[in-house]
Design a protein around this motif. Structure first.
Motif, PDB file in Angstrom:
ATOM      1  N   ALA A 119      47.253  71.146  45.510  1.00 53.45           N
ATOM      2  CA  ALA A 119      46.690  69.791  45.616  1.00 53.45           C
ATOM      3  C   ALA A 119      47.188  68.984  44.416  1.00 53.45           C
ATOM      4  CB  ALA A 119      45.172  69.839  45.638  1.00 53.45           C
ATOM      5  N   LEU A 120      48.067  68.028  44.687  1.00 54.38           N
ATOM      6  CA  LEU A 120      48.623  67.208  43.609  1.00 54.38           C
ATOM      7  C   LEU A 120      47.679  66.066  43.262  1.00 54.38           C
ATOM      8  CD1 LEU A 120      52.426  66.782  44.413  1.00 54.38           C
ATOM      9  CD2 LEU A 120      51.441  67.780  42.356  1.00 54.38           C
ATOM     10  N   ASP A 121      47.358  65.945  41.989  1.00 57.43           N
ATOM     11  CA  ASP A 121      46.555  64.829  41.497  1.00 57.43           C
ATOM     12  C   ASP A 121      47.448  64.036  40.550  1.00 57.43           C
ATOM     13  OD1 ASP A 121      44.721  63.054  40.511  1.00 57.43           O
ATOM     14  OD2 ASP A 121      43.513  64.538  39.435  1.00 57.43           O
ATOM     15  N   ILE A 122      48.082  62.968  41.062  1.00 54.98           N
ATOM     16  CA  ILE A 122      49.077  62.215  40.294  1.00 54.98           C
ATOM     17  C   ILE A 122      48.499  60.875  39.859  1.00 54.98           C
ATOM     18  CG2 ILE A 122      51.394  61.250  40.270  1.00 54.98           C
ATOM     19  CD1 ILE A 122      52.143  63.121  42.508  1.00 54.98           C
ATOM     20  N   GLN A 123      48.640  60.594  38.568  1.00 55.24           N
ATOM     21  CA  GLN A 123      48.256  59.282  38.035  1.00 55.24           C
ATOM     22  C   GLN A 123      49.517  58.561  37.558  1.00 55.24           C
ATOM     23  OE1 GLN A 123      44.777  59.239  35.315  1.00 55.24           O
ATOM     24  NE2 GLN A 123      44.711  61.445  35.608  1.00 55.24           N
ATOM     25  N   PHE A 124      49.603  57.262  37.846  1.00 49.11           N
ATOM     26  CA  PHE A 124      50.714  56.442  37.354  1.00 49.11           C
ATOM     27  C   PHE A 124      50.238  55.717  36.104  1.00 49.11           C
ATOM     28  CE2 PHE A 124      51.934  57.369  41.625  1.00 49.11           C
ATOM     29  CZ  PHE A 124      53.320  57.431  41.594  1.00 49.11           C
ATOM     30  N   LEU A 125      50.804  56.105  34.968  1.00 50.13           N
ATOM     31  CA  LEU A 125      50.357  55.591  33.681  1.00 50.13           C
ATOM     32  C   LEU A 125      51.557  55.220  32.821  1.00 50.13           C
ATOM     33  CD1 LEU A 125      47.797  58.451  32.834  1.00 50.13           C
ATOM     34  CD2 LEU A 125      47.228  56.208  33.787  1.00 50.13           C
ATOM     35  N   ASP A 126      51.339  54.356  31.845  1.00 48.44           N
ATOM     36  CA  ASP A 126      52.373  54.134  30.835  1.00 48.44           C
ATOM     37  C   ASP A 126      52.633  55.460  30.128  1.00 48.44           C
ATOM     38  OD1 ASP A 126      52.433  51.472  31.484  1.00 48.44           O
ATOM     39  OD2 ASP A 126      51.173  50.832  29.800  1.00 48.44           O
ATOM     40  N   SER A 127      53.871  55.688  29.733  1.00 44.02           N
ATOM     41  CA  SER A 127      54.235  56.962  29.111  1.00 44.02           C
ATOM     42  C   SER A 127      53.377  57.274  27.897  1.00 44.02           C
ATOM     43  CB  SER A 127      55.713  56.941  28.702  1.00 44.02           C
ATOM     44  OG  SER A 127      56.546  56.893  29.840  1.00 44.02           O
ATOM     45  N   GLU A 128      53.049  56.244  27.120  1.00 48.18           N
ATOM     46  CA  GLU A 128      52.274  56.446  25.901  1.00 48.18           C
ATOM     47  C   GLU A 128      50.850  56.885  26.224  1.00 48.18           C
ATOM     48  OE1 GLU A 128      55.702  54.218  25.786  1.00 48.18           O
ATOM     49  OE2 GLU A 128      53.869  53.598  26.830  1.00 48.18           O
ATOM     50  N   VAL A 129      50.271  56.349  27.297  1.00 45.00           N
ATOM     51  CA  VAL A 129      48.923  56.730  27.725  1.00 45.00           C
ATOM     52  C   VAL A 129      48.933  58.163  28.248  1.00 45.00           C
ATOM     53  CG1 VAL A 129      47.037  56.227  29.327  1.00 45.00           C
ATOM     54  CG2 VAL A 129      48.306  54.346  28.258  1.00 45.00           C
ATOM     55  N   ALA A 130      49.964  58.494  29.044  1.00 38.58           N
ATOM     56  CA  ALA A 130      50.081  59.853  29.572  1.00 38.58           C
ATOM     57  C   ALA A 130      50.226  60.865  28.437  1.00 38.58           C
ATOM     58  CB  ALA A 130      51.270  59.942  30.517  1.00 38.58           C
ATOM     59  N   TYR A 131      50.989  60.501  27.423  1.00 35.51           N
ATOM     60  CA  TYR A 131      51.164  61.376  26.252  1.00 35.51           C
ATOM     61  C   TYR A 131      49.810  61.694  25.623  1.00 35.51           C
ATOM     62  CZ  TYR A 131      53.162  63.064  21.811  1.00 35.51           C
ATOM     63  OH  TYR A 131      53.494  63.828  20.708  1.00 35.51           O
ATOM     64  N   GLU A 132      48.994  60.662  25.453  1.00 35.96           N
ATOM     65  CA  GLU A 132      47.675  60.855  24.844  1.00 35.96           C
ATOM     66  C   GLU A 132      46.778  61.718  25.721  1.00 35.96           C
ATOM     67  OE1 GLU A 132      46.391  60.127  21.846  1.00 35.96           O
ATOM     68  OE2 GLU A 132      48.448  59.591  21.331  1.00 35.96           O
ATOM     69  N   GLN A 133      46.883  61.556  27.039  1.00 37.03           N
ATOM     70  CA  GLN A 133      46.034  62.347  27.940  1.00 37.03           C
ATOM     71  C   GLN A 133      46.429  63.818  27.912  1.00 37.03           C
ATOM     72  OE1 GLN A 133      44.950  61.000  31.779  1.00 37.03           O
ATOM     73  NE2 GLN A 133      44.314  58.994  31.070  1.00 37.03           N
ATOM     74  N   VAL A 134      47.720  64.097  27.781  1.00 32.73           N
ATOM     75  CA  VAL A 134      48.148  65.491  27.617  1.00 32.73           C
ATOM     76  C   VAL A 134      47.628  66.026  26.285  1.00 32.73           C
ATOM     77  CG1 VAL A 134      50.157  66.982  27.215  1.00 32.73           C
ATOM     78  CG2 VAL A 134      50.170  65.364  29.111  1.00 32.73           C
ATOM     79  N   LEU A 135      47.744  65.232  25.244  1.00 33.70           N
ATOM     80  CA  LEU A 135      47.285  65.637  23.914  1.00 33.70           C
ATOM     81  C   LEU A 135      45.797  65.953  23.917  1.00 33.70           C
ATOM     82  CD1 LEU A 135      48.084  65.989  20.934  1.00 33.70           C
ATOM     83  CD2 LEU A 135      47.572  63.568  20.593  1.00 33.70           C
ATOM     84  N   GLN A 136      45.017  65.169  24.682  1.00 36.61           N
ATOM     85  CA  GLN A 136      43.571  65.375  24.743  1.00 36.61           C
ATOM     86  C   GLN A 136      43.170  66.427  25.769  1.00 36.61           C
ATOM     87  OE1 GLN A 136      41.597  64.007  22.492  1.00 36.61           O
ATOM     88  NE2 GLN A 136      43.363  62.915  21.640  1.00 36.61           N
ATOM     89  N   GLY A 137      44.147  66.989  26.491  1.00 41.19           N
ATOM     90  CA  GLY A 137      43.845  68.021  27.476  1.00 41.19           C
ATOM     91  C   GLY A 137      43.290  67.499  28.782  1.00 41.19           C
ATOM     92  N   GLU A 138      43.452  66.191  29.046  1.00 34.53           N
ATOM     93  CA  GLU A 138      42.877  65.604  30.254  1.00 34.53           C
ATOM     94  C   GLU A 138      43.764  65.807  31.482  1.00 34.53           C
ATOM     95  OE1 GLU A 138      41.944  61.571  29.350  1.00 34.53           O
ATOM     96  OE2 GLU A 138      40.623  62.093  27.674  1.00 34.53           O
ATOM     97  N   ILE A 139      45.067  65.985  31.269  1.00 35.41           N
ATOM     98  CA  ILE A 139      45.974  66.312  32.370  1.00 35.41           C
ATOM     99  C   ILE A 139      46.873  67.457  31.920  1.00 35.41           C
ATOM    100  CG2 ILE A 139      46.024  64.061  33.519  1.00 35.41           C
ATOM    101  CD1 ILE A 139      48.511  63.382  31.965  1.00 35.41           C
ATOM    102  N   GLU A 140      47.400  68.191  32.894  1.00 39.74           N
ATOM    103  CA  GLU A 140      48.194  69.375  32.555  1.00 39.74           C
ATOM    104  C   GLU A 140      49.637  69.043  32.236  1.00 39.74           C
ATOM    105  OE1 GLU A 140      49.387  73.780  34.372  1.00 39.74           O
ATOM    106  OE2 GLU A 140      48.062  72.446  35.510  1.00 39.74           O
ATOM    107  N   LEU A 141      50.212  68.107  32.975  1.00 39.16           N
ATOM    108  CA  LEU A 141      51.644  67.853  32.881  1.00 39.16           C
ATOM    109  C   LEU A 141      51.910  66.357  32.996  1.00 39.16           C
ATOM    110  CD1 LEU A 141      54.309  69.626  32.859  1.00 39.16           C
ATOM    111  CD2 LEU A 141      54.363  69.262  35.330  1.00 39.16           C
TER     112      LEU A 141
END
Length: 296
Positions: free
Chosen positions: A121-143
């Protein structure tokens, strides 16, 4: 302590709303309120202040938030590690990508992935690269598949997938379109539309001009490459675009000694066990990049 209650708490804390948290977790608002009430009863502490429609964390809520994130993160990581003991590629893959990559690079990979691994089950969010970077850093998304930061620091790990050459571009009817001699100083005197100041791409372009001690005339900025291309094509400004986006609507400038490139790739948190689904997706990205490179 019920992890479902902790999930509800984090959803309300992040969204600032019981109704938005309910939508996010596919529950009713009374169900969310009940879970928060149970958690407050268990902890004997009020976690949220509710003033009108505004929901804010109390001191106890602020203290609980990082601990709740740690508990749920550890639980999810344990689930992934146990699931990876089998070779099955299944479950949920939470990932993010930038709008540009999602439109221009990912569709073939996503098509192949969904056909090869229908149990994911793919859960894809379209985000600015900088926001996605922070979400990975915070453990909110896997990849995340994004424009890579010029410097990626632990605990974030980056895998380069594509080199993405950048070109200075103008409209075909721009005053400089037929200039016999062109340099950065001459270009900088004309209005420019730059990538948003918070973006990795902006950092790359700004560094180029700083190295030449030239200050460009930036009249506008936006985070979306498609919008930049439109504004350049109608003659409002010059800008920088990925070479892959160039067509008859814009003209690339050739300035001796000027070369720019950004790197596109995927990132993940080194402290988080990658799921079989994430590993499979990264493998398909690598194969797609290799095939593209072979084509030249």
């Amino acid at each position: 302590m019920d992890t479902a209650n902790l999930s509800a708490f984090l959803a309300v804390a992040d969204s600032g709303s019981f109704s938005r948290a309910a939508e996010q977790l596919h529950l009713t608002q009374p169900a969310i309120s009940k879970r928060i009430a149970m958690l407050e009863q268990q902890l004997d502490a009020r976690l949220f202040d509710r003033i009108g429609r505004k929901v804010t964390l109390t001191e106890a809520g602020r203290a609980l938030k990082p601990r709740a994130q740690e508990v749920l993160g550890l639980l999810n990581d344990t689930r992934r590690a146990l699931s990876n003991l089998s070779d099955n590629v299944q479950g949920r893959l939470s990932m993010a990508t930038s709008h540009h990559i999602g439109l221009h690079r990912l569709p073939p990979v996503l098509r192949e992935f969904t056909c090869a691994y229908p149990d994911v089950a793919l859960d894809i969010q379209f985000l600015d690269s900088e926001v996605a970077y922070e979400q990975v850093l915070q453990g909110e998304i896997e990849l995340a598949v994004i424009t890579l930061a010029p410097e990626v620091e632990p605990p974030v790990v980056a895998e380069l997938i594509w080199h993405d050459p950048l070109d200075l571009v103008i409209a075909p009817e721009h005053p400089l379109a037929h200039a016999a001699v062109l340099d950065l100083a001459k270009l900088a005197a004309y209005p420019a539309v730059f990538p948003g100041a918070n973006t990795f791409t902006h950092r790359i372009v700004s560094t180029l001009f700083e190295q030449h001690q030239i200050k460009p005339y930036i009249s506008m900025s936006t985070n979306y490459m498609e919008t930049i291309k439109m504004m350049v094509s109608i003659g409002l400004a010059w800008s920088v675009l990925p070479r892959s986006m160039l067509d008859s609507q814009v003209r690339a400038l050739s300035i001796p000694g000027i070369r720019m490139q950004r790197d596109l790739g995927c990132i993940w948190h080194s402290g988080r066990t990658r799921s079989n689904a994430a590993l499979a997706f990264i493998r398909l990205l690598q194969e797609a990049a290799a095939a593209e490179s072979e084509k030249g």
